[in-house]
Enzyme design. Structure first.
Site, PDB file in Angstrom:
ATOM      1  N   LYS A   8       6.224  -5.991   0.473  1.00 44.74           N
ATOM      2  CA  LYS A   8       5.190  -6.295   1.457  1.00 44.74           C
ATOM      3  C   LYS A   8       4.284  -5.083   1.614  1.00 44.74           C
ATOM      4  O   LYS A   8       4.637  -3.942   1.276  1.00 44.74           O
ATOM      5  CB  LYS A   8       5.795  -6.670   2.811  1.00 44.74           C
ATOM      6  CG  LYS A   8       6.647  -5.586   3.465  1.00 44.74           C
ATOM      7  CD  LYS A   8       5.858  -4.514   4.233  1.00 44.74           C
ATOM      8  CE  LYS A   8       6.781  -3.432   4.804  1.00 44.74           C
ATOM      9  NZ  LYS A   8       6.031  -2.254   5.328  1.00 44.74           N
ATOM     10  N   ASP A  41      11.894  -4.738   9.221  1.00 44.99           N
ATOM     11  CA  ASP A  41      11.138  -5.580   8.288  1.00 44.99           C
ATOM     12  C   ASP A  41      11.930  -6.793   7.810  1.00 44.99           C
ATOM     13  O   ASP A  41      11.351  -7.718   7.231  1.00 44.99           O
ATOM     14  CB  ASP A  41      10.717  -4.768   7.049  1.00 44.99           C
ATOM     15  CG  ASP A  41       9.727  -3.667   7.370  1.00 44.99           C
ATOM     16  OD1 ASP A  41       9.115  -3.716   8.463  1.00 44.99           O
ATOM     17  OD2 ASP A  41       9.563  -2.752   6.544  1.00 44.99           O
TER      18      ASP A  41
END
Length: 285
Positions: free
Chosen positions: A12, A137
């Site tokens: 990401k 995350d």
């Protein structure tokens, strides 16, 4: 019954990242826009009689029992009574410690895969709770969203539709940034700064790269660039290739840029060479 599962574990980037006030427990809240990208590790999990084994290729997975994929698999097995074990094979492509969330993505994939081997014994809400305990995350990757607006400690999210697919270029300065210290640097900078201005987030401006570029910012950049000239130089060089958007991801040190087309990205790759670190072409999810 499925005995082996293979999953891709995407990286990401943070299209924007605001670090909020330090809280009583010492942690900081954040506001961020996560975006999944094409670069990915591969996780293969096979059912065995007992225990959890881990084999890592393509990178250093660290001590076995500290590896997030190992810890995630063990958490699901514990929740389901350890009726079986798993053998994990992890192929690393996402650079470690660069703000791309590789370990977190591996952990989310391990949660999902082991739970699938357990025939979905752990409810989705409990998996999300496990994900949050593993790292800030991990819940984003567990949702399998292309994009998500996240706040708090990353556990509160609004899933968003994917942005238009776009070529991206990652620049890896090869300089490790200690995340905990980076938060401290932000606190130091703010002692002499005034109150932060407000930001109004409208879902309509989270649908196009041009609008997001106008919102984009990363609170870690000022603190990190001042201490690591090599990262600052890489950022300036990458921004000089005229992308739609250029930022640092997470607390660094990976830098990324989004381009209008493949040709612009390829020209940027040639222009940068290897002077500022390695480059990795990829795409937004």
């Amino acid at each position: 019954m499925t005995d082996t599962i293979t999953r891709e574990c995407p990286a990401k980037v943070n299209l924007f990242l605001r670090v909020l006030a330090r809280e009583a427990d010492g942690y900081h809240g954040i506001e961020t826009l996560f975006c999944r990208i094409g670069l990915a590790d591969t996780l293969r999990i096979a059912r065995i009689d007992r225990g959890v084994t881990l084999a890592v290729t393509g990178g250093d997975g660290g001590p076995v029992e500290e590896n997030l994929a190992w810890r995630a698999a063990d958490a699901v097995l514990a929740a389901t009574g350890r009726r079986f074990g798993v053998a994990i094979e992890l192929t690393k492509r996402i650079p470690a410690g660069g703000g791309l969330g590789g370990g977190s993505s591996d952990a989310a994939s391990a949660l999902l895969a082991v739970n699938q081997l357990a025939n979905g014994a752990v409810p989705r809400a409990e998996l999300l709770h496990m994900a949050y305990r593993l790292g800030a995350d991990v819940p984003f990757f567990l949702t399998e969203a292309a994009c998500a607006l996240a706040w708090g400690h990353g556990q509160r999210m609004l899933k968003l539709p994917p942005l238009p697919g776009a070529p991206m270029l990652l620049l890896l300065p090869g300089v490790p940034v200690p995340t905990a210290a980076a938060y401290g640097w932000i606190d130091e900078m703010r002692q002499s700064a005034g109150r932060r201005g407000g930001v109004a987030l409208d879902l309509d401006v989270l649908r196009s790269w041009g609008d997001i570029a106008r919102l984009a910012g990363n609170d870690f950049e000022a603190a990190v660039f001042g201490r690591f000239p090599a990262i600052r130089a890489g950022f300036e060089a990458l921004a000089g290739t005229h992308p739609l958007l250029c930022r640092m991801s997470g607390s660094g040190s990976t830098l990324f840029a989004v381009y209008r087309n493949d040709r612009d990205r390829d020209d940027a790759t040639m222009q940068l060479g290897v002077k500022f670190g390695g480059t990795v072409p990829t795409t937004s999810a």
